[in-house]
Design an enzyme around this catalytic site. Structure first.
Site, PDB file in Angstrom:
ATOM      1  N   ASP A 173     -14.715   6.696   0.756  1.00 36.89           N
ATOM      2  CA  ASP A 173     -13.442   7.381   0.505  1.00 36.89           C
ATOM      3  C   ASP A 173     -13.759   8.834   0.223  1.00 36.89           C
ATOM      4  OD1 ASP A 173     -10.417   6.183  -0.472  1.00 36.89           O
ATOM      5  OD2 ASP A 173     -10.903   8.272  -0.922  1.00 36.89           O
ATOM      6  N   CYS A 232       5.549   1.368   1.798  1.00 39.26           N
ATOM      7  CA  CYS A 232       5.679   0.892   3.177  1.00 39.26           C
ATOM      8  C   CYS A 232       7.105   0.899   3.708  1.00 39.26           C
ATOM      9  CB  CYS A 232       5.114  -0.521   3.293  1.00 39.26           C
ATOM     10  SG  CYS A 232       3.341  -0.535   3.057  1.00 39.26           S
ATOM     11  N   ARG A 271       5.138   4.818  -5.803  1.00 44.82           N
ATOM     12  CA  ARG A 271       5.536   5.582  -4.624  1.00 44.82           C
ATOM     13  C   ARG A 271       6.951   5.166  -4.192  1.00 44.82           C
ATOM     14  NH1 ARG A 271       0.088   4.898  -1.058  1.00 44.82           N
ATOM     15  NH2 ARG A 271       0.073   2.877  -2.088  1.00 44.82           N
TER      16      ARG A 271
HETATM   17  N1  LIG Z   1      -0.030  -0.473   0.288  1.00 46.83           N
HETATM   18  C1  LIG Z   1       0.419  -1.499   0.997  1.00 46.83           C
HETATM   19  O1  LIG Z   1       0.996  -2.458   0.463  1.00 46.83           O
HETATM   20  C2  LIG Z   1       0.203  -1.549   2.496  1.00 46.83           C
HETATM   21  C3  LIG Z   1       0.349  -2.778   3.171  1.00 46.83           C
HETATM   22  C4  LIG Z   1       0.116  -2.821   4.543  1.00 46.83           C
HETATM   23  C5  LIG Z   1      -0.212  -1.654   5.235  1.00 46.83           C
HETATM   24  N2  LIG Z   1      -0.314  -0.468   4.553  1.00 46.83           N
HETATM   25  C6  LIG Z   1      -0.711   0.723   5.319  1.00 46.83           C
HETATM   26  O2  LIG Z   1      -2.116   0.916   5.123  1.00 46.83           O
HETATM   27  C7  LIG Z   1      -2.441   2.319   5.058  1.00 46.83           C
HETATM   28  C8  LIG Z   1      -3.113   2.632   3.730  1.00 46.83           C
HETATM   29  O3  LIG Z   1      -2.196   2.340   2.680  1.00 46.83           O
HETATM   30  P1  LIG Z   1      -2.655   2.342   1.150  1.00 46.83           P
HETATM   31  O4  LIG Z   1      -1.475   1.941   0.347  1.00 46.83           O
HETATM   32  O5  LIG Z   1      -3.940   1.624   1.011  1.00 46.83           O
HETATM   33  O6  LIG Z   1      -2.912   3.926   0.964  1.00 46.83           O
HETATM   34  P2  LIG Z   1      -3.675   4.665  -0.234  1.00 46.83           P
HETATM   35  O7  LIG Z   1      -3.085   6.025  -0.276  1.00 46.83           O
HETATM   36  O8  LIG Z   1      -3.646   3.786  -1.449  1.00 46.83           O
HETATM   37  O9  LIG Z   1      -5.195   4.725   0.260  1.00 46.83           O
HETATM   38  C9  LIG Z   1      -5.654   5.531   1.287  1.00 46.83           C
HETATM   39  C10 LIG Z   1      -7.052   5.987   0.927  1.00 46.83           C
HETATM   40  O10 LIG Z   1      -7.647   6.654   2.045  1.00 46.83           O
HETATM   41  C11 LIG Z   1      -8.438   7.733   1.544  1.00 46.83           C
HETATM   42  N3  LIG Z   1      -8.670   8.695   2.612  1.00 46.83           N
HETATM   43  C12 LIG Z   1      -7.792   9.510   3.235  1.00 46.83           C
HETATM   44  N4  LIG Z   1      -8.389  10.220   4.196  1.00 46.83           N
HETATM   45  C13 LIG Z   1      -9.684   9.847   4.191  1.00 46.83           C
HETATM   46  C14 LIG Z   1     -10.831  10.218   4.952  1.00 46.83           C
HETATM   47  N5  LIG Z   1     -10.755  11.126   5.920  1.00 46.83           N
HETATM   48  N6  LIG Z   1     -12.024   9.647   4.670  1.00 46.83           N
HETATM   49  C15 LIG Z   1     -12.145   8.733   3.679  1.00 46.83           C
HETATM   50  N7  LIG Z   1     -11.087   8.346   2.929  1.00 46.83           N
HETATM   51  C16 LIG Z   1      -9.883   8.878   3.179  1.00 46.83           C
HETATM   52  C17 LIG Z   1      -7.617   8.280   0.383  1.00 46.83           C
HETATM   53  O11 LIG Z   1      -8.400   9.039  -0.514  1.00 46.83           O
HETATM   54  C18 LIG Z   1      -7.090   6.974  -0.241  1.00 46.83           C
HETATM   55  O12 LIG Z   1      -7.964   6.495  -1.238  1.00 46.83           O
HETATM   56  C19 LIG Z   1      -1.112   3.058   5.284  1.00 46.83           C
HETATM   57  O13 LIG Z   1      -0.988   3.327   6.646  1.00 46.83           O
HETATM   58  C20 LIG Z   1      -0.065   2.022   4.859  1.00 46.83           C
HETATM   59  O14 LIG Z   1       1.167   2.237   5.509  1.00 46.83           O
HETATM   60  C21 LIG Z   1      -0.147  -0.399   3.202  1.00 46.83           C
END
Ligand SMILES: NC(=O)c1ccc[n+]([C@@H]2O[C@H](COP(=O)([O-])OP(=O)(O)OC[C@H]3O[C@@H](n4cnc5c(N)ncnc54)[C@H](O)[C@@H]3O)[C@@H](O)[C@H]2O)c1
Length: 416
Positions: A29, A269, A334
């Site tokens: 990350d 989401c 969020r």
């Molecule tokens: N949260 C949910 O319930 C959920 C469920 C299904 C799908 N999603 C999808 O999954 C994706 C991630 O969601 P999330 O809630 O885990 O997001 P989040 O914001 O909690 O996590 C994303 C992580 O990616 C890291 N990151 C960003 N750019 C980076 C890079 N270049 N290199 C390394 N790390 C990097 C950020 O620092 C962060 O820790 C989104 O597209 C979301 O729509 C989320």
């Protein structure tokens, strides 16, 4: 061997989930604070079950790295789980995803033929029309130098680990036989049916799901507003009776939670994904109607509640807002409806607001910075207030509803 880029809710669950299934997993990350917390054996957000697995797997099956270059020779598959927010028009912001892919491609060589699996939610057609051309511009031909697959994630915060470890089905969008073979291998321990479909289909299924859930919620909310305007309708009983229809719900019936009124859907989401699909479909010449109404109703329901709460309510009334996370069992704030409710109250001139959430007081304060006081317990919030707004249905509130007996209560979740 697997690497996971982005260790948020989805990425960390994916990484620890695969390690629990016996794979060696590297997590990366670019948020140093988050990374240091994980290295120190602390999950940077609240999610049931993850602390125990981290404690068990850290530095045994799960290794945290600053960069993919530190483990690239050891891995076969790279899951990309970074955020994909939307702008005000609903357009998906792919810059995080592109930056992550760029960093991956900067350390792998075309001859390595790694498999990159995108898990971030992206609007249908993104992988074929945006990601594969993007990769090509960086000198990699998809299907030859690098393999690209899309694997939508259906986990729900609060039960993320269980949803990941025991999926109903696994969906993978693939373009080539090699991706299929590798994915079949890594998904085998999950003992769930694996469906291989086109990239567009795999992206679409995620939106099919989230749009339906959001529609159910806005439908329920519109019905609750109609019922309220007609009057003398017990909304809670009406919905409970509606749920008795076995054609729809059966048992156990988690879908009931969506076909139930509240104060709007939130989280990372549903709001984002619906807006993004409306935007994408208009880009392709289709004007989405139901989905636009779904979003409009999601705003209207909050105004409905505010009008109801503030009718005949003096501006100096002491108000407690119970629940700040977008749903129980998560600290995620969020797009949480509580923030809209609190902001609208403040805008209307209410100044004596005390908020309490079992987990999210600190995070909510940091993210929204609104002029409210925070209580450290439900009792503390309630005892200081005359009007109570139940905005998130934490079990703690339902278990202690006797505390509310002498108060004016607005149950925005129809759970009391
Ligand atoms: N949260 C949910 O319930 C959920 C469920 C299904 C799908 N999603 C999808 O999954 C994706 C991630 O969601 P999330 O809630 O885990 O997001 P989040 O914001 O909690 O996590 C994303 C992580 O990616 C890291 N990151 C960003 N750019 C980076 C890079 N270049 N290199 C390394 N790390 C990097 C950020 O620092 C962060 O820790 C989104 O597209 C979301 O729509 C989320």
């Amino acid at each position: 061997m697997i690497a996971v880029i982005g260790l948020g809710y989805v990425g960390l669950t994916t990484a620890l989930g695969f390690s629990e299934k016996g794979f060696k997993v590297y997590g990366i990350d670019n948020n140093k604070e988050k990374l240091n917390s994980i290295i120190a054996n602390k999950i940077p957000f609240f999610e049931k079950g993850l602390p125990e697995i981290l404690n068990k797997k850290l530095n045994k099956k799960f290794f945290v790295k600053n960069s993919l270059s530190e483990c690239v020779d050891d891995i076969e598959v790279i899951f990309v789980c970074v955020e994909t927010p939307v702008d005000d028009t609903g357009k998906a912001n792919l810059t995080y995803l592109q930056a992550a892919l760029k960093s991956v491609l900067s350390v792998i060589k075309p001859k390595d033929k790694k498999l990159i699996v995108i898990k971030s939610t992206v609007p249908p057609s993104t992988t074929t029309k945006k990601i594969i051309p993007f990769i090509k511009r960086l000198g990699f031909k998809a299907g030859y130098d690098v393999h690209i697959a899309y694997n939508p994630e259906f986990l729900r915060e609060g039960t993320a680990l269980e949803d990941f470890i025991k999926p109903d089905r696994i969906i993978a969008g693939v373009n080539d036989e090699y991706s299929k073979q590798v994915l079949n291998k890594i998904f085998k321990p999950f003992k769930a049916p694996v469906y291989f479909v086109s990239l567009n289909t795999s992206e679409f299924v995620k939106y099919l799901s989230n749009s339906f859930l959001a529609t159910l919620l806005s439908y329920s909310n519109e019905m609750s507003m109609i019922a309220d305007s007609i009057g003398n309708i017990d909304i809670k009983s009406a919905f409970k009776l509606f749920h008795e229809d076995k054609r729809w719900f059966g048992k156990p019936a988690s879908m009931q939670g969506y076909a139930y009124p509240c104060c709007g859907f939130g989280g990372s989401c549903l709001p984002k994904d619906i807006k993004s699909l409306i935007n994408k479909s208009s880009e392709f010449g289709y004007n989405a109607k139901i989905l636009k109404d779904v979003i409009d109703i999601n705003e209207e329901i909050k105004v409905f509640w505010i009008n109801k709460i503030t009718k005949n309510l003096r501006k100096d009334t002491k108000i407690a807002v119970l629940g700040l996370s977008f749903k129980p069992d998560t600290e995620d704030v969020r797009d949480t409806p509580s923030s809209a409710i609190i902001k609208m109250l403040i805008k209307k001139g209410y100044k004596n607001i005390t908020a309490y959430d079992p987990l999210s007081n600190k995070l909510f304060d940091k993210v929204y910075n609104v002029p409210v006081k925070y209580a450290s317990s439900m009792k503390g919030a309630v005892s200081k207030s005359d009007v109570i707004i139940l905005a998130t249905a934490w079990q703690e509130f339902l278990d202690n509803k006797d505390l509310l007996s002498k108060k004016i209560v607005f149950d925005l979740r129809y759970k009391l």
